[in-house]
Design a protein around this motif. Sequence first.
Motif, PDB file in Angstrom:
ATOM      1  N   VAL A 200      44.382 -49.257 107.105  1.00 49.03           N
ATOM      2  CA  VAL A 200      44.155 -50.699 107.152  1.00 49.03           C
ATOM      3  C   VAL A 200      42.848 -51.048 106.450  1.00 49.03           C
ATOM      4  N   CYS A 201      41.772 -50.373 106.841  1.00 45.14           N
ATOM      5  CA  CYS A 201      40.463 -50.688 106.255  1.00 45.14           C
ATOM      6  C   CYS A 201      40.381 -50.265 104.791  1.00 45.14           C
ATOM      7  N   GLY A 202      41.226 -49.325 104.383  1.00 45.78           N
ATOM      8  CA  GLY A 202      41.288 -48.975 102.968  1.00 45.78           C
ATOM      9  C   GLY A 202      41.813 -50.118 102.122  1.00 45.78           C
ATOM     10  N   ARG A 203      42.355 -51.141 102.790  1.00 43.78           N
ATOM     11  CA  ARG A 203      42.907 -52.295 102.086  1.00 43.78           C
ATOM     12  C   ARG A 203      42.102 -53.575 102.309  1.00 43.78           C
ATOM     13  N   VAL A 204      41.642 -53.810 103.534  1.00 41.10           N
ATOM     14  CA  VAL A 204      41.073 -55.120 103.850  1.00 41.10           C
ATOM     15  C   VAL A 204      39.593 -55.102 104.203  1.00 41.10           C
ATOM     16  N   CYS A 205      38.963 -53.936 104.200  1.00 44.90           N
ATOM     17  CA  CYS A 205      37.546 -53.877 104.582  1.00 44.90           C
ATOM     18  C   CYS A 205      36.679 -54.523 103.497  1.00 44.90           C
ATOM     19  N   PRO A 206      35.672 -55.308 103.875  1.00 43.67           N
ATOM     20  CA  PRO A 206      34.757 -55.881 102.883  1.00 43.67           C
ATOM     21  C   PRO A 206      33.792 -54.857 102.302  1.00 43.67           C
ATOM     22  N   VAL A 530      34.575 -56.847 134.325  1.00 40.35           N
ATOM     23  CA  VAL A 530      35.235 -57.443 133.157  1.00 40.35           C
ATOM     24  C   VAL A 530      34.277 -57.429 131.973  1.00 40.35           C
ATOM     25  N   PHE A 531      34.754 -56.919 130.847  1.00 36.15           N
ATOM     26  CA  PHE A 531      33.960 -56.789 129.628  1.00 36.15           C
ATOM     27  C   PHE A 531      34.650 -57.578 128.514  1.00 36.15           C
ATOM     28  N   ALA A 532      33.931 -57.856 127.450  1.00 37.40           N
ATOM     29  CA  ALA A 532      34.528 -58.561 126.311  1.00 37.40           C
ATOM     30  C   ALA A 532      34.054 -57.923 125.019  1.00 37.40           C
ATOM     31  N   ALA A 533      34.935 -57.887 124.018  1.00 43.81           N
ATOM     32  CA  ALA A 533      34.608 -57.224 122.760  1.00 43.81           C
ATOM     33  C   ALA A 533      35.336 -57.894 121.608  1.00 43.81           C
ATOM     34  N   GLY A 534      34.860 -57.633 120.394  1.00 45.01           N
ATOM     35  CA  GLY A 534      35.494 -58.170 119.198  1.00 45.01           C
ATOM     36  C   GLY A 534      35.192 -59.641 119.016  1.00 45.01           C
ATOM     37  N   ASP A 535      36.099 -60.340 118.328  1.00 42.49           N
ATOM     38  CA  ASP A 535      35.891 -61.754 118.016  1.00 42.49           C
ATOM     39  C   ASP A 535      35.705 -62.601 119.274  1.00 42.49           C
ATOM     40  N   ALA A 536      36.258 -62.162 120.397  1.00 43.92           N
ATOM     41  CA  ALA A 536      36.119 -62.920 121.640  1.00 43.92           C
ATOM     42  C   ALA A 536      34.661 -63.036 122.051  1.00 43.92           C
ATOM     43  N   ALA A 537      33.862 -62.035 121.708  1.00 40.48           N
ATOM     44  CA  ALA A 537      32.449 -62.022 122.084  1.00 40.48           C
ATOM     45  C   ALA A 537      31.526 -62.388 120.936  1.00 40.48           C
ATOM     46  N   THR A 538      31.937 -62.092 119.706  1.00 42.35           N
ATOM     47  CA  THR A 538      31.045 -62.286 118.553  1.00 42.35           C
ATOM     48  C   THR A 538      31.399 -63.499 117.715  1.00 42.35           C
ATOM     49  N   GLY A 539      32.617 -64.035 117.881  1.00 39.88           N
ATOM     50  CA  GLY A 539      33.142 -64.999 116.932  1.00 39.88           C
ATOM     51  C   GLY A 539      33.850 -64.255 115.814  1.00 39.88           C
ATOM     52  N   PRO A 540      34.538 -64.973 114.908  1.00 37.08           N
ATOM     53  CA  PRO A 540      35.329 -64.317 113.867  1.00 37.08           C
ATOM     54  C   PRO A 540      34.512 -63.341 113.031  1.00 37.08           C
ATOM     55  N   ALA A 541      35.031 -62.130 112.896  1.00 38.85           N
ATOM     56  CA  ALA A 541      34.358 -61.089 112.112  1.00 38.85           C
ATOM     57  C   ALA A 541      35.427 -60.262 111.397  1.00 38.85           C
ATOM     58  N   THR A 542      35.042 -59.108 110.900  1.00 41.54           N
ATOM     59  CA  THR A 542      35.948 -58.265 110.119  1.00 41.54           C
ATOM     60  C   THR A 542      36.614 -57.202 110.990  1.00 41.54           C
ATOM     61  N   VAL A 543      37.618 -56.549 110.430  1.00 40.29           N
ATOM     62  CA  VAL A 543      38.311 -55.490 111.157  1.00 40.29           C
ATOM     63  C   VAL A 543      37.341 -54.375 111.521  1.00 40.29           C
ATOM     64  N   VAL A 544      36.517 -53.936 110.581  1.00 40.11           N
ATOM     65  CA  VAL A 544      35.632 -52.803 110.855  1.00 40.11           C
ATOM     66  C   VAL A 544      34.574 -53.170 111.885  1.00 40.11           C
ATOM     67  N   GLU A 545      34.134 -54.421 111.911  1.00 38.83           N
ATOM     68  CA  GLU A 545      33.190 -54.843 112.950  1.00 38.83           C
ATOM     69  C   GLU A 545      33.868 -54.846 114.314  1.00 38.83           C
ATOM     70  N   ALA A 546      35.137 -55.233 114.355  1.00 37.81           N
ATOM     71  CA  ALA A 546      35.881 -55.200 115.606  1.00 37.81           C
ATOM     72  C   ALA A 546      36.086 -53.767 116.081  1.00 37.81           C
ATOM     73  N   VAL A 547      36.349 -52.855 115.146  1.00 37.10           N
ATOM     74  CA  VAL A 547      36.489 -51.438 115.496  1.00 37.10           C
ATOM     75  C   VAL A 547      35.196 -50.920 116.125  1.00 37.10           C
ATOM     76  N   ALA A 548      34.066 -51.271 115.527  1.00 33.23           N
ATOM     77  CA  ALA A 548      32.772 -50.842 116.076  1.00 33.23           C
ATOM     78  C   ALA A 548      32.589 -51.376 117.490  1.00 33.23           C
ATOM     79  N   GLN A 549      33.004 -52.635 117.709  1.00 35.92           N
ATOM     80  CA  GLN A 549      32.930 -53.212 119.049  1.00 35.92           C
ATOM     81  C   GLN A 549      33.837 -52.441 120.017  1.00 35.92           C
ATOM     82  N   GLY A 550      35.010 -52.049 119.551  1.00 37.12           N
ATOM     83  CA  GLY A 550      35.926 -51.283 120.394  1.00 37.12           C
ATOM     84  C   GLY A 550      35.363 -49.940 120.787  1.00 37.12           C
ATOM     85  N   ASN A 551      34.740 -49.252 119.838  1.00 34.23           N
ATOM     86  CA  ASN A 551      34.098 -47.971 120.150  1.00 34.23           C
ATOM     87  C   ASN A 551      33.046 -48.147 121.238  1.00 34.23           C
ATOM     88  N   ARG A 552      32.208 -49.156 121.046  1.00 34.62           N
ATOM     89  CA  ARG A 552      31.080 -49.329 121.959  1.00 34.62           C
ATOM     90  C   ARG A 552      31.547 -49.730 123.354  1.00 34.62           C
TER      91      ARG A 552
END
Length: 651
Positions: A200-206, A530-552
């Motif tokens: 996925v990121c090989g195609r859409v990552c900034p 209850v925790f929150a991650a990805g765009d729900a917590a940061t606002g709209p971002a990229t796939v790789v930023e969401a992945v980093a949020q998921g790891n953390r």
Amino acid sequence: GGIRNNKRFKAVQTGGPLGGCLPATHLNTPIDYDSLTEAGATMGSGGMIVVDEDTCMVELARFFLQFAADESCGKCIPCRVGGQRLLEIMQHITTGTASLEDLDRIGEIAQEMKDAALCALGQLTPSPVMSTLRYFRDEYLTHILDKRCPTGSCQGLTVARCISACPAEIDIPTYITLTAEGRYDEALAVHRERNPFAAVCGRVCPAFCEKRCRRGDIDEPISIRLIKRFMADSALQKEWTPPRLEEPKPQKVAVVGAGPAGLTAALRLAQLGYGVTVFEALPVPGGMMAVGIPEYRLPRSILQAEVDNIRRAGVEIRCNMRIGRDFTLDDLLGKDGYSAVILAIGAHRERRLGIESEGKLQVVGAVNFLRQVALGQPMDVAGKKVAVIGGGNAAIDAARTAWRLGAAAVHIIYRRTREDMPAYEDEIKAAEEEGVQFHYLADPCGCTLREDGSAGLQCVCQRLGEFDASGRRRPEPVPGTEFTLDVDLVIAAIGQSPDTSWLRPEDGIQVARDGTIVVNEAMATTRPGVFAAGDAATGPATVVEAVAQGNRVAAIVHHYLQTGELKRVNWPREYHYAQRAWQPEEAEASGSRPQPAVLSVAQRERSFAEVEQLWPRAVVEAECRRCLRCDLERLEQNKGQPLVLEAEPAV
């Protein structure tokens, strides 16, 4: 404007080393003593230094502090000793050996110097540190808690600049080397340690990594994203079962949202032995990867293959399950027996245009428009004239999709200049090639109703005025410049936020003014468990930023369930320092960066076939060998000892 040479302004240092750093949000500050002092800076003879996004504000403050401390005459203890103590703390921060308590100590020392130093030199020495701490505190926290310098400026925290720039901190030099040698499975295994969505990121990552690539200092950066795509596609036919990292555990975790953040978190927790269920409101998993990115950029089969990998880790994904309708937080934490919940609901709520007489036009949001296409229920736009409002990736995606659906004409209306557009440059160029008409410095202001009942979109030209909070000049309407576009459909792509309409007061979840879910440093919401991650917590971002949020968030939840402690911990990092088959001088002498291979415009028309094509193996291997292997240089500087950045690993 706020952009030069494709780099966005970040801050202005005023008054030389005794001044202070003001962020781009303060570019309208008058240049007078009182205004600058109130903002945390100082007038002085040192002029002004404008820095861009490549600058580490922590290192910048340390640099100016070093200069000022060296100038101390030594006659008073607050200046002589205080400056050196501040410098020691800053050096600890830039090398990853500081603690949060050091930030409090900075404030105490700075106040002592301001109150007791005998001259302006001592009183103002802390200014750059205090101003950057005031406006760029997140960078300090990233250095201290995550042992990471995102710009790669702090050598003590940097293995290679590309790794530091990657939100997921993937060991890029290693997978590039393994790919050059044809060892694709090994290369992919390295990538998956930090990011399970390689294809996925090989195609859409900034490609944040490419913006920091040191090869770009010589000629052009390595095409890291396209190397990644080749590596990932070479193994697409092989099923991957993610390895179990720990023994099974009795606790269960619920993840709400099957986007990149939610799926990554689910995968990591499953690898750690937890039972994980993902609840997804849409009929398909993937979040915006599935319904927000058009298939000509990301084929559904590619996404499906990587989602299937996550399922093989033992993750259960339940689609058509909407929180607030089919279940509640009380259900999950109560009768359903989950020990923790991660809200990864994305940002699917769209902003309305709000123009006068909007009801006379057919108006649809870009997210809704793209979702209908992705789910096989596209709007009928054949032969229609379409106007897209906005300048982000959603606007470009909507415009290019409308063209593929047979629109007679497609316009993009953007209220700033082309240089200000947040959309990816390659996507803008592709839209231009496909005949999309761009109207810059224009904004819709209403609609006109003709005698035959048809409507036109009324727009007004804009001029750029003062700077706004984004560091860009704010568009202002120019009276008397109204014009009308003959359109049948308007697609609004002017921003998104999380949809929290399902929340009830008894849920105990606080929401910020921008619609994001409020979390603390440990990604915990205002409701225990209850925790929150990805765009729900940061606002709209990229796939790789969401992945980093998921790891953390996975690491944090794991730590919480095992210890009961809420603490900002991180998914473990490992740097492999794979040996290369080429030397630096060979890399420097290698050829130039190749251009992507793409379908012709004629081949794209009325087709959702993937536009970007795979490079031949020889091209990929040659591109890999342009890598300077900065990580090995860092290893040599460290006398053969790997640089291990211990960022409070959870496992």
